[in-house]
Design a protein around this motif. Structure first.
Motif, PDB file in Angstrom:
ATOM      1  N   PRO B 249      -4.039  -4.890 -15.339  1.00 36.63           N
ATOM      2  CA  PRO B 249      -3.973  -5.067 -13.888  1.00 36.63           C
ATOM      3  C   PRO B 249      -4.478  -3.818 -13.165  1.00 36.63           C
ATOM      4  N   PRO B 250      -5.251  -3.990 -12.103  1.00 32.43           N
ATOM      5  CA  PRO B 250      -5.916  -2.850 -11.487  1.00 32.43           C
ATOM      6  C   PRO B 250      -4.974  -1.830 -10.831  1.00 32.43           C
ATOM      7  N   PHE B 251      -3.959  -2.285 -10.129  1.00 27.97           N
ATOM      8  CA  PHE B 251      -3.152  -1.329  -9.351  1.00 27.97           C
ATOM      9  C   PHE B 251      -1.706  -1.250  -9.819  1.00 27.97           C
ATOM     10  N   TYR B 252      -1.157  -2.414 -10.140  1.00 28.21           N
ATOM     11  CA  TYR B 252       0.270  -2.455 -10.485  1.00 28.21           C
ATOM     12  C   TYR B 252       0.526  -3.675 -11.354  1.00 28.21           C
ATOM     13  N   GLU B 253       1.686  -3.657 -11.989  1.00 34.58           N
ATOM     14  CA  GLU B 253       2.143  -4.846 -12.701  1.00 34.58           C
ATOM     15  C   GLU B 253       3.408  -5.321 -12.005  1.00 34.58           C
ATOM     16  N   LEU B 257       8.936 -10.422  -9.771  1.00 28.76           N
ATOM     17  CA  LEU B 257       8.998  -9.912  -8.411  1.00 28.76           C
ATOM     18  C   LEU B 257       8.989 -11.039  -7.381  1.00 28.76           C
ATOM     19  N   GLU B 258       8.484 -12.238  -7.773  1.00 30.77           N
ATOM     20  CA  GLU B 258       8.200 -13.297  -6.783  1.00 30.77           C
ATOM     21  C   GLU B 258       9.399 -13.568  -5.873  1.00 30.77           C
ATOM     22  N   ASP B 259      10.560 -13.806  -6.476  1.00 26.47           N
ATOM     23  CA  ASP B 259      11.725 -14.190  -5.673  1.00 26.47           C
ATOM     24  C   ASP B 259      12.761 -13.060  -5.617  1.00 26.47           C
ATOM     25  N   ALA B 260      12.340 -11.840  -5.956  1.00 29.63           N
ATOM     26  CA  ALA B 260      13.309 -10.745  -6.076  1.00 29.63           C
ATOM     27  C   ALA B 260      13.904 -10.373  -4.714  1.00 29.63           C
ATOM     28  N   GLU B 261      15.215 -10.132  -4.727  1.00 33.18           N
ATOM     29  CA  GLU B 261      15.874  -9.631  -3.515  1.00 33.18           C
ATOM     30  C   GLU B 261      15.985  -8.114  -3.547  1.00 33.18           C
ATOM     31  N   ARG B 262      15.958  -7.576  -4.766  1.00 28.84           N
ATOM     32  CA  ARG B 262      15.975  -6.133  -4.930  1.00 28.84           C
ATOM     33  C   ARG B 262      14.912  -5.784  -5.979  1.00 28.84           C
ATOM     34  N   ALA B 263      14.149  -4.736  -5.709  1.00 36.77           N
ATOM     35  CA  ALA B 263      13.108  -4.358  -6.679  1.00 36.77           C
ATOM     36  C   ALA B 263      13.026  -2.850  -6.806  1.00 36.77           C
ATOM     37  N   ILE B 264      12.628  -2.413  -7.994  1.00 33.64           N
ATOM     38  CA  ILE B 264      12.371  -0.992  -8.228  1.00 33.64           C
ATOM     39  C   ILE B 264      10.862  -0.799  -8.320  1.00 33.64           C
ATOM     40  N   VAL B 265      10.376   0.259  -7.691  1.00 35.96           N
ATOM     41  CA  VAL B 265       8.987   0.685  -7.852  1.00 35.96           C
ATOM     42  C   VAL B 265       9.028   1.959  -8.688  1.00 35.96           C
ATOM     43  N   ALA B 266       8.268   1.985  -9.791  1.00 30.99           N
ATOM     44  CA  ALA B 266       8.286   3.165 -10.668  1.00 30.99           C
ATOM     45  C   ALA B 266       6.956   3.290 -11.385  1.00 30.99           C
ATOM     46  N   GLY B 289      13.760  -7.293  -9.611  1.00 28.98           N
ATOM     47  CA  GLY B 289      12.405  -7.231 -10.159  1.00 28.98           C
ATOM     48  C   GLY B 289      11.879  -5.812 -10.211  1.00 28.98           C
ATOM     49  N   LEU B 290      10.644  -5.703 -10.702  1.00 29.37           N
ATOM     50  CA  LEU B 290      10.020  -4.383 -10.868  1.00 29.37           C
ATOM     51  C   LEU B 290       8.570  -4.439 -10.412  1.00 29.37           C
ATOM     52  N   LEU B 291       8.155  -3.398  -9.728  1.00 29.61           N
ATOM     53  CA  LEU B 291       6.724  -3.190  -9.519  1.00 29.61           C
ATOM     54  C   LEU B 291       6.361  -1.882 -10.210  1.00 29.61           C
ATOM     55  N   LYS B 292       5.583  -2.029 -11.283  1.00 29.10           N
ATOM     56  CA  LYS B 292       5.143  -0.835 -12.016  1.00 29.10           C
ATOM     57  C   LYS B 292       3.821  -0.375 -11.424  1.00 29.10           C
ATOM     58  N   LEU B 293       3.853   0.794 -10.801  1.00 31.30           N
ATOM     59  CA  LEU B 293       2.648   1.331 -10.166  1.00 31.30           C
ATOM     60  C   LEU B 293       1.770   1.986 -11.237  1.00 31.30           C
ATOM     61  N   ILE B 294       0.530   1.531 -11.348  1.00 31.68           N
ATOM     62  CA  ILE B 294      -0.402   2.086 -12.341  1.00 31.68           C
ATOM     63  C   ILE B 294      -1.384   3.042 -11.659  1.00 31.68           C
ATOM     64  N   THR B 295      -1.947   2.596 -10.563  1.00 27.37           N
ATOM     65  CA  THR B 295      -2.931   3.412  -9.832  1.00 27.37           C
ATOM     66  C   THR B 295      -2.212   4.134  -8.694  1.00 27.37           C
ATOM     67  N   TYR B 296      -2.124   5.456  -8.833  1.00 27.40           N
ATOM     68  CA  TYR B 296      -1.422   6.249  -7.815  1.00 27.40           C
ATOM     69  C   TYR B 296      -2.405   6.880  -6.840  1.00 27.40           C
TER      70      TYR B 296
END
Lengths: 87, 389
Positions: B249-253, B257-266, B289-296
């Motif tokens: 994935p170009p920017f993040y994975e 996350l679709e229906d998440a009420e709480r998410a971590i970005v890391a 859910g989680l958003l894994k940031l790949i491109t910072y």
């Protein structure tokens, strides 16, 4: 996108840095000059030119006003004068 | 071919496939295995490359700068203090628009001296004009090295890239990785075609005096190019999947996350632990859910906004802090949401500095903290009793 980052050799001539000069600039009196070329040799900017006696000048587009030419002149034929003096 | 390899070896094997003409590096824990392996490959004749020994990271970065300026693909690797010693040169590499790849084994910064993992080293050079990618696992490190060369060498971009892998956790961790075939890599990464190069037949000067009349334009061009890189990263990631048969994935994975009420970005390897906690909490019926940031860098602000706009509560979990302010990713993400309608509540958490273990319990507590008031930079798992006023 690219800015002017790359240039051909000799680009220092395009960068007119004379505005960095502080409050004094050399005035070549052209009275007692013996064409010894010491001013030409000592100039850190390489901006002094001239050949015959009493023909030497400094290019104010690059001169920083360091005063080395005035200091080295054996005939005291170069004076440091305040910026703006025209006489 | 799938193999069971150490992370550092995975990087060395991948770099070999990229056919760099020059490698220069200085050893530093926990990066050393990478260049040790590469040096061995060169000595054994398995890699047709010049391995140049240097006396410091400042010199290593300068050598690869010179190599790319001469039109040769180059590689270096470093960590922590080494990256900071390279920092001055990295600004020059970016300013001269020289594409190369540096792998950074993320490690804490002195003092006190600490050889374990956090992200303070690489985020500290975020403003240099170097692309930055963060990997969760060793497969991703390998894939990002390939992507980094491809994007950086794109003639529209021509910028250096930093591929970040967590020190020890990834560099010294063994995992099964799929090392691609040489012909696949050659297809994805054709011979380096420099936009400009030093050539005695056609002399040019790079990095010459940028007076006030032109300097600002060079910085503007860097900024615009960084933003253009977002598109190039997207197309390169599609090409990557086409050639190698696996997604990058170009920017993040996005993970559940679709229906998440709480998410971590890391960023980085901690994403693996977070995924496990997300799975457990999902089983308990909690929508996390989680958003894994790949491109910072470049920072994919629009993409992150779209991915997160419907998540009411977000925690940015970071292994770094801008002292006296906030976590760097937190700041960027908050800025991306500033002024937007119904923006999520975004909290910042600092965790796992200097190798402090990030346990599943810690992650769970971050999710629980999100229920409380918004926090800008809360240190997790910190023993305040050890700190005197």
């Amino acid at each position: 996108m690219y800015a002017p980052l790359i240039t051909k050799p000799g680009s220092s001539l395009e960068r007119k840095t004379g505005s960095w000069r502080t409050n004094l600039r050399p005035k070549f009196l052209q009275k007692d000059c013996i064409a010894c070329r010491l001013c030409y040799l000592i100039c850190p900017e390489g901006c002094i030119s001239g050949k015959e006696k009493n023909t030497f000048i400094s290019d104010y587009n690059y001169c920083k006003g360091c005063g080395l030419c005035a200091g080295v002149c054996p005939k005291d034929d170069i004076e440091m004068v305040p910026e703006g003096e025209t006489k | 071919m799938k193999e069971f390899l150490e992370g550092s070896r995975t990087v060395a094997r991948t770099v070999r496939l990229c056919r760099p003409g020059v490698i220069a590096a200085y050893p530093i824990t926990p990066q050393t295995h990478i260049v040790e392996d590469l040096a061995q490959m060169v000595a054994d004749g398995e890699l047709d490359s010049q391995f140049i020994n240097v006396e410091s990271e400042h010199s290593a970065a300068s050598v690869v700068l010179g190599a790319v300026a001469a039109g040769v693909r180059a590689f270096s690797a470093t960590s922590s203090q080494g990256l900071l010693l390279m920092a001055e040169v990295i600004f020059n590499i970016a300013g001269m628009r020289l594409p190369l790849v540096i792998v950074n084994a993320n490690r804490a910064v002195s003092a006190p001296i600490n050889i374990w993992n956090d992200h303070q080293d690489s985020v500290t050079v975020r403003d240099a004009g170097i692309l930055q990618f963060y990997a969760e696992n060793n497969q991703e490190v390998a894939d990002l090295v390939l992507l980094a060369y491809r994007v950086g060498e794109d003639p529209k971009i021509s910028l250096p890239a930093l591929v970040c892998m967590d020190g020890y956790i990834l560099t010294h961790g063994h995992e099964v990785v799929d090392i691609p075939e040489q012909k696949q890599v050659d297809k994805f990464l054709p011979e380096f075609q420099p936009v400009v190069k030093l050539d005695p037949e056609n002399p040019e000067t790079m990095g010459y005096l940028g007076t006030p009349e032109i300097y600002m334009e060079t910085r503007y061009a860097l900024q615009e190019t960084m933003l253009e890189a977002l598109e190039v990263i997207t197309s390169a990631s599609q090409e990557f999947e086409r050639i190698f048969g696996r997604a990058l994935p170009p920017f993040y994975e996005a993970y559940k996350l679709e229906d998440a009420e709480r998410a971590i970005v890391a960023m980085g390897s901690v994403a693996g632990t977070i995924k496990e906690v997300v799975d457990e909490m999902r089983q308990e019926g909690q929508k996390v859910g989680l958003l894994k940031l790949i491109t910072y860098r470049p920072f994919p602000a629009d993409a992150l906004y779209e991915a997160l706009e419907n998540v009411p509560e977000i925690a940015v979990l970071e292994k770094a802090i801008s002292m006296g302010a906030f976590g760097p990713v937190y700041t960027d993400l908050k800025a991306s949401f500033q002024g937007k309608e119904a923006a999520p509540k975004i909290s910042g958490f600092v965790i796992g500095l200097g190798g402090r273990d990030v346990s599943k319990d810690s992650i769970r507590r971050v999710f629980e903290e999100l229920r409380g008031p918004q926090t800008p930079a809360k240190f997790m798992d910190v023993k305040t009793e050890l700190v005197t006023a």
